[in-house]
Scaffold this motif. Structure first.
Motif, PDB file in Angstrom:
ATOM      1  N   GLU A 110       0.847  -1.189   0.000  1.00  0.00           N
ATOM      2  CA  GLU A 110       0.000   0.000   0.000  1.00  0.00           C
ATOM      3  C   GLU A 110       0.877   1.231   0.000  1.00  0.00           C
ATOM      4  OE1 GLU A 110      -3.043  -0.555  -0.266  1.00  0.00           O
ATOM      5  OE2 GLU A 110      -3.210  -2.645   0.317  1.00  0.00           O
ATOM      6  N   LYS A 111       0.263   2.365   0.202  1.00  0.00           N
ATOM      7  CA  LYS A 111       1.054   3.581   0.200  1.00  0.00           C
ATOM      8  C   LYS A 111       1.767   3.790   1.540  1.00  0.00           C
ATOM      9  CE  LYS A 111       0.904   8.449  -0.762  1.00  0.00           C
ATOM     10  NZ  LYS A 111       0.082   9.623  -0.619  1.00  0.00           N
ATOM     11  N   TYR A 122      -4.324   4.396   7.266  1.00  0.00           N
ATOM     12  CA  TYR A 122      -4.421   4.750   8.679  1.00  0.00           C
ATOM     13  C   TYR A 122      -4.421   6.257   8.886  1.00  0.00           C
ATOM     14  CZ  TYR A 122      -3.816   3.799  13.644  1.00  0.00           C
ATOM     15  OH  TYR A 122      -3.987   3.686  14.995  1.00  0.00           O
ATOM     16  N   SER A 123      -3.898   6.973   7.922  1.00  0.00           N
ATOM     17  CA  SER A 123      -3.863   8.417   8.113  1.00  0.00           C
ATOM     18  C   SER A 123      -4.654   9.091   6.999  1.00  0.00           C
ATOM     19  CB  SER A 123      -2.427   8.927   8.111  1.00  0.00           C
ATOM     20  OG  SER A 123      -1.803   8.527   6.927  1.00  0.00           O
ATOM     21  N   ARG A 124      -5.121  10.260   7.313  1.00  0.00           N
ATOM     22  CA  ARG A 124      -5.926  10.975   6.329  1.00  0.00           C
ATOM     23  C   ARG A 124      -5.064  11.573   5.244  1.00  0.00           C
ATOM     24  NH1 ARG A 124      -9.704  13.458  10.746  1.00  0.00           N
ATOM     25  NH2 ARG A 124      -7.649  13.643  11.651  1.00  0.00           N
ATOM     26  N   GLU A 125      -5.631  11.652   4.085  1.00  0.00           N
ATOM     27  CA  GLU A 125      -4.927  12.298   2.984  1.00  0.00           C
ATOM     28  C   GLU A 125      -5.919  13.136   2.209  1.00  0.00           C
ATOM     29  OE1 GLU A 125      -2.867   9.607   0.575  1.00  0.00           O
ATOM     30  OE2 GLU A 125      -1.277   9.314   2.048  1.00  0.00           O
ATOM     31  N   ASN A 126      -5.342  13.957   1.351  1.00  0.00           N
ATOM     32  CA  ASN A 126      -6.223  14.757   0.509  1.00  0.00           C
ATOM     33  C   ASN A 126      -6.833  13.857  -0.553  1.00  0.00           C
ATOM     34  OD1 ASN A 126      -5.589  17.017   1.933  1.00  0.00           O
ATOM     35  ND2 ASN A 126      -3.897  17.575   0.571  1.00  0.00           N
ATOM     36  N   THR A 134     -11.354  18.792  -2.831  1.00  0.00           N
ATOM     37  CA  THR A 134     -10.418  17.971  -2.080  1.00  0.00           C
ATOM     38  C   THR A 134     -10.837  17.945  -0.623  1.00  0.00           C
ATOM     39  OG1 THR A 134      -9.055  19.894  -2.345  1.00  0.00           O
ATOM     40  CG2 THR A 134      -8.211  17.844  -3.256  1.00  0.00           C
ATOM     41  N   ARG A 136     -10.063  15.934   3.285  1.00  0.00           N
ATOM     42  CA  ARG A 136      -9.076  15.146   3.995  1.00  0.00           C
ATOM     43  C   ARG A 136      -9.794  13.926   4.546  1.00  0.00           C
ATOM     44  NH1 ARG A 136      -3.979  15.457   4.795  1.00  0.00           N
ATOM     45  NH2 ARG A 136      -3.122  14.911   6.821  1.00  0.00           N
ATOM     46  N   LYS A 245       5.272   1.592   7.297  1.00  0.00           N
ATOM     47  CA  LYS A 245       5.343   2.959   6.809  1.00  0.00           C
ATOM     48  C   LYS A 245       5.298   3.069   5.282  1.00  0.00           C
ATOM     49  CE  LYS A 245       7.741   7.107   8.057  1.00  0.00           C
ATOM     50  NZ  LYS A 245       8.628   7.649   9.045  1.00  0.00           N
ATOM     51  N   VAL A 246       5.989   2.153   4.596  1.00  0.00           N
ATOM     52  CA  VAL A 246       5.943   2.212   3.138  1.00  0.00           C
ATOM     53  C   VAL A 246       4.902   1.254   2.587  1.00  0.00           C
ATOM     54  CG1 VAL A 246       8.175   3.097   2.519  1.00  0.00           C
ATOM     55  CG2 VAL A 246       7.951   0.725   3.144  1.00  0.00           C
TER      56      VAL A 246
END
Lengths: 486, 719, 325
Positions: A110-111, A122-126, A134, A136, A245-246
């Protein structure tokens, strides 16, 4: 040969540690066949085999070992040919049979972070919303749960997979039981039903001298196979233990780390064993200046703080690797050499204990009547050592090998934290913990890397500890006598 | 047996006493988890940290930001950067006014201001100092009792520290120190190119040291041709050619004053043995002085009682008024009495202590990002509601640094000027997706670089004119990274279709030389490998320790590497010289790590170097950029963004990337701080009680068991 | 007695020479003075001249083993090996690569190390013995079984987890102690509490098991049977007779680690930011400051040898049957 590689589409890559591991396997197989024919050697093993604890942990250990062995056959897959008839080239990145088996798990990254079994990051993104605005928000994962139309269905899907997995696991287990029954029947006769009853109820067969704790073995096997099938069922659809993380699958990393742990736990002792045994016996047997010299050597080595010696040696091998960069075609070869060296240097720092024990034991033995008698008959030293002393100290060696194993697995983690462990590019629990340290400070906490490394390491070390306890009790004459007194 | 029991009992009593005694301050203190003793909580004491022992605090040696945190507050060079104004602007600090520059010809005769570069052989800087500036109190300024010397364990043991007035000689003395062979000033090599006679002084000093190596060298006895004392308050520096950037150097501690008495004082062998050296105990005229210097634990700066009159700036940027940055305008500074720096090696404890209110400010490590900051729709960073509720303030700024990935231009595969290698480099430039890198590893705290110059440096162009056309195209008002297909096409042109050599069919293997050891590095390396795989290139990571890496860079055997640069001063020259051919790393050990060499670039660089900031200079830089972007010797990487978080009680903060003496402007509200600390650190005790109960539940049956057993055996006895 | 001690001290000298040779080889041959210089001088503007200068200032410009340029005995003595070794033997550790006096730093950092190591050692010993005794007392009951399982479980957890977990729960969630740091004097209590607790807990697994075997071994001896035969209650047998006799192997076994307490704990200290010798060593390894690492190796070796000597002495003190020869 190259035609064969071309046919299989892979070129084997022989890493040092791979070779040594398979050598170890060969040694163990040889040892087994050697022991089988000698009842006096077999007796303590029978005591081990009777222990439910030992057999239960042995099953778990075997699962680890099988995974480790699968992960110890490296090959370089052939690259796609641009035109048919071209010479075949092989990738620089090595794979193992295990990678091949798990297939997609390796590629499905995944990213960034995602929680275990998650469908979203797990974390928000645009994220571009429907009206092109756009926002979040938590984006969907590329692989984890991507077969679901609606993430709401997740829990149902997971339950379904778990059920399916357990059914498959039980089927697999039944298959194992069936084969076992057939084998036992072939060996010992009796009706199949009778065999099954015997197996499951642990009803000791009068005809058997050494009844194995079959129920324990089978229950543990059942548990393992159900877990295995569940993991397979879920693993293809989700990231069972999340992603790092990656975006790499943490479950895959934890499984890959098994090999590193096993290599450090076993090869270290394998490497140091010849020295420790030879020097220990020599010191005890010859005494005099040889004894002094050997004692001097191990006291000197012992008095250097272990971590510092390891740090210096790891630096040294790093220099060697860098100066001879051309010798290593792949990253794996480079990190493998460092791993091997880590084993060697860990061996250097840990052989002294065994050496001292053996010296003491030999000192006692050499005063025995039969040894003095051999001397009188003019038997050569070498022959006395190999025929009379070595067999009689083997239990000491065995106990210390088994006891050292778990300590070494744990040491790897600490060394990686200090920065003198295995190569940072290598999968290992130490490296995972080291990375997870930073993740604990995130908010919300990223706990699964730590959990994964904890679980995998804990189960291995626990099984090894339990097993080694039984082995020690079975082999140590003192423990035995005590055991009977109470 | 009895005595044994008594002894055991004694030990446990002693332990109990120690425990109670130790617990007492714990219970008495307001916050159990406070890492400080309670004194000073309610005064102007700023709490900060340092992550490792600063190596050098000698202004002639020190050259890294963690050291400047300290010596920036202690030493005062002639100039400083204005705290509030942007773009960065120099103003006098130790000097009363900006230096007067005169250009000279070969004979030393003055030239008119508008003389051309070719005519100018020397530039003369005349600096006039403030009057009546005093040094901080220090024992070097009063007579030292040599008998007592052996008993002095710390600097603070010396009685009666004295002081004296600053003179121009002190500034001159420090410039001479740059040439001292034992000091290893990092800018000595660079300054020999400019300051007249510096190399000659070094040779003289070397000669003198050979005769008596252990003896202190009194630099006053050695003349330096390029520096001239005019009077008590005035001195002149003569430099070769025209070098407008020299003014920036005058704002760095390298050019701060150094009294000869101090150097002589620290030369005593008895002091050296106790680690009391100039490198550890700086002596300056600045607003603060270092009173506690224990690099294993804590360093403390205290207000310098002799500090000269200095005032908070009256003017700043337009927005500063609204942000309350001018509330203290015209007030005498410094506001702080003390600054306590505690050793904090790891970022996590630091961050946690910041959240608990024990540090007043924090940078944000990428791992704490989601907790602290969220990006708004337009990509602007904002504090999360939780943080805003705590009253924190976020300040962001693009730093004047660059992290890039370089190609070794001397490498036969990726380097060189051939069309083939250039196309390969361009293809790689496209596929390594720095936008993703920033979002994963820097958590959005960075800006993908279009070229070597970050925003805020003259020559940087925003918008369409500034984009790197090799990697980006301009779409809908923003740069968009070119597609993988374009990269693949470039690769075909380069003769590596599908990542294989078109002639031999061999897969192209590239080598990535890194020094990876941290916990994060594995993930990073995996990421890089994935980027190269996008166009079927095989990337082999050659990991090594720092020294080997330096070796490789020096002998040019590295292929692809990571490197970074942090600007010394806000001028494009300080970035572009990193690509200047004669500066090559290989063999010459310059700063051009990529060993890039392009005659056209070199020519333009030499032309641009000495120009004043003007449209013409911008024009030349634009040409330079076009060359660089096409040659792609670097993947331009990104410019990190600095995020600073400040608690609500911390006032007057504005990111200033050039100035290093900013602590004198800071002000605190300690009462507020104390209140918040109490509120945020309420101990959570129920798990303790719970654990206690659980223990009881375990112990009681066991104890009952013992009782039963004892009774049983007693009964047996009775029977 | 004195004679014996003297002989043992003499015996230590060749060992220290060996240690010194090994470390010299590892640190100077592998990591040449050029490397050290580059490491220390930093990244910006480093010239070969600066490196030569640095080496000269440190005296690192001499040859490693043999100096052809010097005359007579100087050929052997004007070398790095000779000068560096003799300095160590005089306990003159010289200066670190960053110019600080190593001896001074070691003296200063010993305190914090001991503040962690000594309580951990004493409390750990007490806790281990207590639990081991209880387990022996309840042998052959479910309590012993669960105790054994618990110790194996505790033993199978990596020490890193104890530290990470403890710091997270007690420091971050419960606000009970400072997350990291150190103060001298009585204030140290707050900072030492958690590391010591974690140190004790992480040692319990293996410690209890070890002492349990010792107690069990003691239980099989004849005097225990006699005591039981006399009708003494089991608790009395255990807590008086067995414990007292078992203290001999326990204490003599513990003596060997006593001097090494000075070295501090590498991991705990660096996690909790304690400025002791353990974190000093780790920092030196990470910064590749080999002057410090060599000093620590030498110090460790000396302390280890002292430990061996103390062990031998303690045997004679507690057990009159052992004669020193």
């Amino acid at each position: 040969m190259s035609a064969l590689y071309a046919l299989v589409g892979a070129k084997p890559l022989f890493l040092w540690t791979d070779l040594l591991i398979w050598l170890l396997v060969a040694v163990i197989l040889f040892g087994v066949s050697y022991t089988r024919k000698r009842p006096h050697l077999l007796a303590p093993w029978h005591r081990v085999a009777r222990s439910r604890l030992a057999m239960g942990s042995l099953v778990v250990l075997l699962v680890y070992v099988v995974i480790g062995l699968l992960d110890s056959i490296h090959y370089r897959p052939a690259l796609e040919q641009s035109e048919p008839g071209d010479e075949i080239h092989y990738a620089v990145e090595a794979r193992t049979v295990l990678d091949w088996l798990v297939g997609d798990l390796r590629e499905a990254s995944e990213k960034s972070y995602s929680a275990p079994m998650a469908t979203h990051l797990y974390s928000r993104e645009n994220v571009e919303g429907e009206q092109g605005v756009t926002q979040r928000d938590y984006p969907r994962l590329k692989y984890g749960g991507n077969h679901l139309q609606d993430p709401q269905q997740r829990s149902g899907d997971i339950t379904q997979s778990l059920l399916l997995g357990s059914v498959q696991g039980l089927l697999l287990w039944s298959l194992i039981v069936l084969m076992l029954v057939l084998w036992l029947r072939y060996r010992k006769g009796g009706s199949p039903l009778q065999r099954i009853v015997t197996l499951l109820r642990g009803h000791a067969d009068v005809s058997e001298k050494q009844p194995l704790p079959w129920p324990t073995i089978l229950w543990v096997t059942a548990l393992v196979s159900v877990l295995l099938m569940m993991a397979i069922q879920l693993g293809v659809k989700y990231h069972i233990l999340g992603t790092d993380k990656v975006g790499q699958d943490v479950f895959y990393q934890a499984v890959k780390s098994i090999r590193t742990g096993l290599v450090i736990g076993t090869l270290t002792t394998l490497i140091m064993l010849p020295f420790a045994v030879m020097l220990g016996i020599m010191a005890g047997y010859f005494r005099g200046w040889i004894d002094d010299l050997i004692q001097y050597t191990y006291t000197t080595l012992n008095s250097i703080p272990g971590v510092l010696l390891i740090a210096a040696a790891i630096l040294m091998i790093q220099v060697y690797i860098d100066n001879n960069a051309l010798l290593f075609e792949t990253t794996e070869e480079r990190s493998d050499l460092r791993l091997l060296f880590l084993c060697i240097i860990l061996g250097v720092t840990s052989w002294t204990g065994l050496c001292r024990l053996l010296r003491g034991e030999t000192l006692k033995l050499r005063e025995m009547d039969y040894i003095t008698a051999s001397h009188a008959f003019g038997v050569s030293h070498l022959r006395i050592i190999t025929r009379h002393i070595l067999p009689n100290v083997m239990h000491v060696v065995l106990i210390s090998v088994v006891l050292d194993f778990s300590g070494l697995v744990l040491a790897e983690a600490v060394l990686s934290y200090v920065g003198v462990g295995v190569d940072p590019t290598m999968h290992s629990w130490g490296n995972m913990i080291n990375g997870a340290r930073l993740e604990m400070a995130r908010e919300p906490v990223v706990w699964w890397t730590l959990l994964a490394s904890f679980l995998f390491m804990f189960v291995l070390v626990l099984a090894a500890n339990l097993f080694s306890d039984v082995v020690r009790e079975a082999f140590d004459p003192r423990v035995q006598s005590r055991g009977e007194r109470f | 047996m009895n005595s044994n029991r008594v002894k055991r009992c004694g030990i446990s009593k002693w332990l109990l006493a120690a425990l109670l005694y130790g617990l007492f301050p714990l219970l008495a203190s307001a916050n159990w988890n406070s890492p400080y003793s309670e004194e000073g909580v309610e005064s102007q004491v700023l709490y900060s940290s340092f992550s490792g022992r600063p190596k050098h605090l000698d202004p002639a040696r020190s050259y890294s930001s963690n050291e400047y945190t300290f010596i920036g507050q202690i030493y005062e060079p002639p100039l400083q950067y204005h705290y509030l104004k942007r773009p960065y602007q120099l103003e006098p600090l130790g000097a009363v006014e900006m230096p007067k520059v005169t250009y000279l010809d070969q004979q030393g005769d003055p030239l008119p201001k508008d003389a051309s570069i070719e005519q100018i052989v020397y530039s003369l800087y005349e600096i006039t100092l403030r009057e009546g500036v005093q040094y901080q109190p220090h024992p070097a300024f009063s007579p030292v009792d040599e008998v007592l010397l052996d008993r002095m364990e710390q600097l603070s043991d010396f009685p009666q520290p004295g002081s004296r007035t600053l003179t121009a000689d002190d500034y001159i003395y420090q410039i001479k120190r740059l040439a001292h062979p034992a000091i290893h000033s990092p800018i000595f090599g660079l300054m020999t190119e400019y300051i007249v006679g510096l190399q000659g002084l070094r040779d003289q000093l070397k000669e003198a040291r050979k005769e008596s190596p252990e003896q202190w060298l009194d630099l006053r006895k050695f003349p330096l041709e390029g520096v001239e004392r005019v009077d008590e308050q005035t001195y002149r520096i003569k430099i070769k050619g025209k070098y407008p950037q020299f003014l920036y150097w005058l704002a760095m501690p390298f050019f701060a004053p150094m009294p000869w008495e101090v150097e002589q004082f620290y030369e005593r062998p008895q002091l050296k043995q106790k680690n009391i050296t100039l490198d550890w105990y700086p002596v300056g005229t600045g607003p603060f002085m270092l009173t506690v210097n224990n690099p294993n634990r804590k360093m403390v700066l205290e207000r310098n009682p002799n500090y000269h009159a200095d005032f908070y700036p009256n003017e700043g940027e337009a927005t500063d008024q609204a942000q309350g940055l001018l509330e203290d305008a015209g007030q005498p500074i410094p506001f702080l009495d003390r600054i306590e720096f505690s050793l904090e090696k790891e970022t996590i404890p630091y961050w946690n202590k910041f959240l608990q209110g024990y540090y007043d400010a924090s940078g944000i490590s990428s791992d704490s990002f989601d907790q602290a900051v969220q990006l708004s729709g337009s990509g602007e960073a904002q504090l999360t509601p939780e943080m805003e509720q705590q009253g924190m303030r976020l300040q962001t700024s693009v730093s004047t640094s660059i992290y890039y990935m370089g190609f070794n231009m001397a490498d036969p595969v990726v380097g060189g000027t051939s069309e083939r290698a250039r196309k390969l480099r361009q293809a790689i430039s496209i596929v390594v997706d720095y936008e993703e890198y920033i979002s994963i590893f820097a958590n959005g705290r960075g800006i993908p670089a279009q070229g070597p110059l970050p925003a805020g440096i003259f020559g940087h162009q925003a918008g369409e004119a500034g984009i790197n056309p090799t990697v980006y195209r301009w779409q809908q008002g923003k740069p968009v990274r070119r597609s993988i297909d374009e990269a693949k096409a470039l690769l075909v042109d380069a003769g590596y279709p599908n990542g294989r050599d078109a002639e031999s069919g061999k897969p192209l293997t590239l080598y990535f030389d890194v020094t990876a050891s941290g916990p994060d590095d594995k993930a990073r390396m995996d990421w890089y490998r994935k980027q190269f795989e996008k166009i079927d290139l095989q990337l082999v990571i050659r990991n090594t320790d720092y020294n080997r890496f330096q070796d490789k860079m020096l002998n040019g055997s590295a292929q692809i590497f990571l490197w970074g640069w942090n600007a010394d001063y806000p001028d494009p020259e300080n970035f572009l010289f990193l690509l200047y051919g004669p500066n090559a790393k290989m063999e010459k050990n310059g700063e051009n790590a990529a060993n890039y060499s392009n005659p056209e670039f070199d020519r333009l660089f030499e032309q641009m170097k000495n120009m004043e900031n003007s449209p013409e200079r911008q024009q030349v830089i634009h040409q330079i950029m076009a060359i660089l972007q096409d040659d792609a010797p670097w993947l331009w990487g990104f410019h990190p963004k600095n995020f600073g978080l400040y608690h609500r009680w911390y006032r007057n903060t504005k990111p200033n990337l050039m100035a290093n003496n900013t602590l004198k402007y800071a002000r605190l509200d300690p009462v507020e701080r104390n209140k918040m600390r109490k509120e945020w650190n309420d101990p959570v005790l129920w798990p303790l009680w719970g654990g206690g109960l659980l223990m009881m539940a375990l112990v009681v049956p066991a104890w009952l068991g013992i009782r039963r057993k004892e009774r049983q055996s007693l009964r047996v006895e009775v029977k | 007695m004195l004679n014996y001690i003297l002989r043992r001290i003499l015996y230590a000298i060749p060992i220290l020479v060996g240690v010194n040779l090994i470390t010299f080889f590892l640190f100077f041959v592998v990591n040449t003075p050029d490397d050290m210089a580059r490491m220390q001088l930093g990244m910006k503007h480093v010239t070969p001249e600066a490196i030569d200068n640095w080496k000269q200032e440190r005296g690192y410009d001499r040859p490693l083993f043999w100096n052809d340029a010097a005359a007579g005995a100087g050929q052997a003595t004007e070398t790095l090996l000779y000068s560096e070794s003799t300095k160590l033997f005089r306990f003159d550790f010289g200066v670190a690569d960053d110019g600080r006096d190593i001896g001074g730093d070691i003296r200063e950092r010993m305190g914090p190390s001991l503040a962690i190591a000594v309580p951990t050692f004493i409390l750990g010993l007490m806790a281990n013995i207590t639990f081991a005794l209880l387990m022996v007392f309840f042998r052959a009951t479910y309590l012993e079984l669960s105790g054994v399982v618990l110790t194996v479980v505790l033993m199978s957890i990596s020490g890193l987890f104890y530290i990470i977990g403890g710091q997270f729960v007690v420091g971050k969630l419960m606000h009970l102690v400072p997350i990291s740091g150190y103060e001298s004097g009585l204030d140290a209590f707050r900072f030492v509490l958690l590391p010591v607790a974690i140190g004790v807990i992480s040692g319990i697994g293996s410690g209890v098991r070890w002492y349990r075997t010792i107690f069990l071994e003691e239980m099989g001896k004849d005097y225990v049977r006699t005591a039981r035969a006399k009708g003494l209650p089991e608790g009395r047998v255990l807590f008086h007779h067995v414990l007292r006799n078992a203290m001999i192997p326990i204490l003599t076994g513990a003596v060997v680690v006593l001097p090494l307490l000075f070295m501090g704990s590498l991991i705990t200290e660096s996690f909790f930011g304690i400025p002791g010798l353990g974190s000093y060593t780790i920092e030196a390894i990470n910064a590749q400051d080999f002057a410090i690492v060599r000093a620590m190796v030498f110090l460790g070796a000396v302390l280890y040898i002292i430990g061996l000597l103390l062990t031998d002495l303690s045997y004679t003190l507690v057990d009159p049957r052992v004669r020193l020869s």
